[in-house]
Design a protein around this motif. Structure first.
Motif, PDB file in Angstrom:
ATOM      1  N   LEU A  65      14.119   5.024 -14.682  1.00 62.36           N
ATOM      2  CA  LEU A  65      13.457   4.617 -13.444  1.00 62.36           C
ATOM      3  C   LEU A  65      12.558   5.756 -12.975  1.00 62.36           C
ATOM      4  O   LEU A  65      12.852   6.924 -13.216  1.00 62.36           O
ATOM      5  CB  LEU A  65      14.494   4.300 -12.357  1.00 62.36           C
ATOM      6  CG  LEU A  65      15.366   3.068 -12.625  1.00 62.36           C
ATOM      7  CD1 LEU A  65      16.569   3.065 -11.688  1.00 62.36           C
ATOM      8  CD2 LEU A  65      14.556   1.795 -12.451  1.00 62.36           C
ATOM      9  N   VAL A  66      11.472   5.415 -12.318  1.00 62.75           N
ATOM     10  CA  VAL A  66      10.585   6.440 -11.768  1.00 62.75           C
ATOM     11  C   VAL A  66      10.308   6.141 -10.299  1.00 62.75           C
ATOM     12  O   VAL A  66      10.439   5.003  -9.832  1.00 62.75           O
ATOM     13  CB  VAL A  66       9.253   6.534 -12.538  1.00 62.75           C
ATOM     14  CG1 VAL A  66       9.492   6.990 -13.963  1.00 62.75           C
ATOM     15  CG2 VAL A  66       8.495   5.215 -12.506  1.00 62.75           C
ATOM     16  N   GLY A  67       9.943   7.197  -9.561  1.00 64.33           N
ATOM     17  CA  GLY A  67       9.563   7.087  -8.173  1.00 64.33           C
ATOM     18  C   GLY A  67       8.515   8.138  -7.857  1.00 64.33           C
ATOM     19  O   GLY A  67       8.190   8.967  -8.713  1.00 64.33           O
ATOM     20  N   PRO A  68       7.940   8.128  -6.690  1.00 63.51           N
ATOM     21  CA  PRO A  68       8.329   7.307  -5.534  1.00 63.51           C
ATOM     22  C   PRO A  68       7.885   5.847  -5.619  1.00 63.51           C
ATOM     23  O   PRO A  68       8.386   5.014  -4.870  1.00 63.51           O
ATOM     24  CB  PRO A  68       7.634   8.020  -4.371  1.00 63.51           C
ATOM     25  CG  PRO A  68       6.429   8.647  -4.981  1.00 63.51           C
ATOM     26  CD  PRO A  68       6.865   9.082  -6.359  1.00 63.51           C
ATOM     27  N   ASP A  69       6.909   5.543  -6.477  1.00 70.22           N
ATOM     28  CA  ASP A  69       6.562   4.143  -6.715  1.00 70.22           C
ATOM     29  C   ASP A  69       7.446   3.622  -7.842  1.00 70.22           C
ATOM     30  O   ASP A  69       7.545   4.244  -8.898  1.00 70.22           O
ATOM     31  CB  ASP A  69       5.088   4.006  -7.099  1.00 70.22           C
ATOM     32  CG  ASP A  69       4.149   4.412  -5.971  1.00 70.22           C
ATOM     33  OD1 ASP A  69       4.510   4.203  -4.798  1.00 70.22           O
ATOM     34  OD2 ASP A  69       3.069   4.963  -6.267  1.00 70.22           O
ATOM     35  N   ILE A  70       8.077   2.486  -7.626  1.00 70.93           N
ATOM     36  CA  ILE A  70       9.040   1.970  -8.592  1.00 70.93           C
ATOM     37  C   ILE A  70       8.382   1.679  -9.940  1.00 70.93           C
ATOM     38  O   ILE A  70       7.300   1.092 -10.022  1.00 70.93           O
ATOM     39  CB  ILE A  70       9.741   0.697  -8.055  1.00 70.93           C
ATOM     40  CG1 ILE A  70      10.775   0.174  -9.065  1.00 70.93           C
ATOM     41  CG2 ILE A  70       8.725  -0.371  -7.691  1.00 70.93           C
ATOM     42  CD1 ILE A  70      11.947   1.070  -9.284  1.00 70.93           C
TER      43      ILE A  70
END
Length: 292
Positions: A199-204
């Motif tokens: 998973l990555v962020g800050p944008d999903i």
């Protein structure tokens, strides 16, 4: 992501394959970091190797997968290409742009060139070790993505009924009471490997689509929750944000499925620190199921 394989021969072979894929696809490895480190993203036991690259179309990500000739094919081998064809564009993920496959004697390699995701993963490995700082929009984006994915029609399978029949009685034998039912209340389509390094962020964004397919409903939420158990505040957040998937009969069953899988993987030395928490969580879920 995992660390580089212990076998130096495997590491050297995969690095050579990654370099060959760069040449074949006309891209260059990205420059090392300011500390001189070349970024490598290893799969389990060196089966895959990915890293940032650059080309005429800008920054990208190149992943190389390996198989022996006698085992090539199957759901893991075709997963990324199937996802590119079948999963809606509205599910946030890096898009697959080019694929190249080749053989070297008994070894088969597949190179996959993706758009590079500019976010960061909350954890370098599947298991969370510290609480991530993720905005509210990230969680709502995750819920929306899992909802969209759950109704995708596919013949792919992420979790097999035969595995549940065989493994659940074996690894959940510590639960006291009636025998564990091995038939899911419902099935849906899942990512199949929804952990914190995917998973990555800050944008999903959701990475690594090689194992997606049908699974017990609630499986993705249950897996993310299990990999959060070492950080109780995040585990609570997962239960709150993904309550519709977890706080129901299907979700509770999915949690038992995930505990089964992770207890089995712990026998191979993976994430052994989670074992006490996994057994405690299974006991809590079992009580909720049985009313004990």
């Amino acid at each position: 992501m995992f660390s580089a394989p212990d076998d130096p021969g495997t590491a050297a072979r995969m690095r050579a394959a990654h370099a060959a894929a760069c040449d074949a696809l006309g891209v260059l490895p990205a420059s090392p970091t300011c500390s001189g480190v070349v970024r490598e993203a290893w799969g389990w036991r060196g089966r895959t190797l990915g890293g940032p690259v650059t080309g005429t179309h800008g920054p990208a990500w190149l992943r190389v997968a390996h198989s022996t000739v006698d085992k090539v094919g199957g759901r893991l081998w075709t997963g990324p290409e199937d996802a590119e064809r079948l999963v809606p564009d509205s599910v946030p993920r890096p898009r697959l742009r080019r694929v190249r496959q080749w053989s070297e004697r008994d070894d088969v390699y597949k190179a996959e060139l993706y758009d590079r995701v500019m976010g960061v993963t909350p954890s370098p490995g599947p298991m969370l070790t510290c609480a991530p700082s993720l905005p509210t929009a990230w969680w709502s984006g995750l819920r929306e993505a899992l909802d969209l994915l759950s109704v995708v029609r596919t013949e792919r399978t992420a979790v097999r009924q035969a595995y549940l029949d065989r493994a659940m009685p074996k690894y959940l034998g510590f639960l006291v009471g009636d025998p564990v039912c091995t038939t899911p209340p419902a099935w849906s389509t899942a990512h199949g490997d929804l952990h914190w390094a995917n998973l990555v962020g800050p944008d999903i964004g959701i990475l690594d689509w090689e194992g997606w397919g049908a699974a017990p409903a609630g499986y993705d939420a249950a897996l993310l929750h299990a990999y959060s158990l070492a950080v109780p505040e995040t585990a609570r957040r997962v239960r709150e944000e993904l309550a519709p998937e977890l706080d129901c009969d299907a979700g509770r069953f999915a949690e038992l499925v995930v505990v089964t899988e992770l207890l089995q993987s712990a026998e191979r030395g993976d994430n052994t620190v989670l074992v006490p928490a996994l057994k405690q969580r299974a006991t809590e879920v079992w009580r909720a199921i049985t009313g004990a």
